[in-house]
Design a protein around this motif. Structure first.
Motif, short mmCIF file in Angstrom:
data_model
loop_
_atom_site.label_atom_id
_atom_site.label_comp_id
_atom_site.label_asym_id
_atom_site.label_seq_id
_atom_site.Cartn_x
_atom_site.Cartn_y
_atom_site.Cartn_z
N GLY A 139 70.74 1.23 -2.20
CA GLY A 139 70.20 2.45 -1.61
C GLY A 139 71.19 3.19 -0.74
N ASP A 140 72.22 2.48 -0.21
CA ASP A 140 73.26 3.18 0.53
C ASP A 140 73.95 4.16 -0.41
N ARG A 141 74.52 5.20 0.14
CA ARG A 141 75.32 6.15 -0.65
C ARG A 141 76.74 6.07 -0.12
N VAL A 142 77.70 5.97 -1.05
CA VAL A 142 79.09 5.79 -0.67
C VAL A 142 79.97 6.89 -1.24
N SER A 143 81.08 7.08 -0.55
CA SER A 143 82.14 7.98 -1.02
C SER A 143 83.45 7.22 -0.95
N LEU A 184 86.70 3.32 1.67
CA LEU A 184 85.25 3.34 1.45
C LEU A 184 84.51 3.87 2.68
N GLU A 185 83.46 4.63 2.41
CA GLU A 185 82.67 5.17 3.50
C GLU A 185 81.21 5.25 3.07
N ILE A 186 80.31 4.73 3.90
CA ILE A 186 78.89 4.93 3.65
C ILE A 186 78.54 6.29 4.24
N VAL A 187 78.04 7.18 3.39
CA VAL A 187 77.75 8.53 3.85
C VAL A 187 76.30 8.73 4.18
N ARG A 188 75.42 7.90 3.65
CA ARG A 188 73.99 8.03 3.93
C ARG A 188 73.29 6.79 3.43
#
Length: 189
Positions: A139-143, A184-188
């Motif tokens: 469910g996390d959103r990553v960029s 990596l970054e969790i954006v939402r």
């Protein structure tokens, strides 16, 4: 033209003039009403009347389409991959994800990116000594920006031991994404 009245008087017919209509014809109002209704519906369902599909936007699909390799959209896989989901044709290409959902995170060193069990790509996280592991949850959103890397069947068995179905999918794909932890970054979530 005049008629002669029995008393001998000439009677002239008077013309009755039609009263002029005021306003636009009824058909014009019907067209205006139909156009306004179409615009209201288009705004409500996010439809592009000049070429869109006319359906409510699917947020998972649109987010997943933020996953590209070498400029090509990876999801849905059936359009991007070769036979059986083979992604090895993208090996060496730069992979970019922008707000793509994590489908699941079954291993400490990686996670599945996509919208469903059959619409996902493995992301292998590369960490430097002393660097904290990347912790993602479904469910996390990553960029990120990474690279598509080809692999063998042995890689799939090593990364996902005990999950025969996931290991078989990874083997069929013949490639995965490698990303440095720092990219990596969790954006939402």
């Amino acid at each position: 033209m005049t008629d002669v009245h029995p008393e001998g008087l000439a009677v002239a017919h008077t013309r009755v003039r039609a009263r002029p209509r005021l306003g636009a014809p009824l058909w014009l109002w019907a067209i205006i009403s139909a156009v306004c209704s179409l615009v209201a519906v288009a705004a409500f369902v996010q439809w592009d009347p000049l070429g869109g599909a006319g359906t409510v936007a699917d947020t998972d699909t649109s987010a997943a389409s933020g996953l590209t390799a070498g400029g090509a959209t990876l999801l849905p896989l059936e359009r991007a991959s070769g036979p059986g989901g083979d992604l090895s044709g993208f090996a060496g290409d730069t992979v970019t994800a922008e707000g793509v959902p994590v489908q699941s995170a079954p291993a400490a060193a990686g996670f599945w990116l996509g919208t469903a069990a059959d619409e996902r790509v493995w992301v292998q996280v590369l960490t430097q000594p002393g660097e904290a592991p990347f912790v993602a949850a479904g469910g996390d959103r990553v960029s990120f920006t990474g690279v598509m890397a080809a692999h063998t069947d042995a890689f799939a068995a090593q990364v996902l031991p005990g999950d025969a179905a996931a290991s078989a999918l990874l083997s069929r794909q013949r490639a995965h994404v490698e990303v440095a932890r720092s990219d990596l970054e969790i954006v939402r979530s």
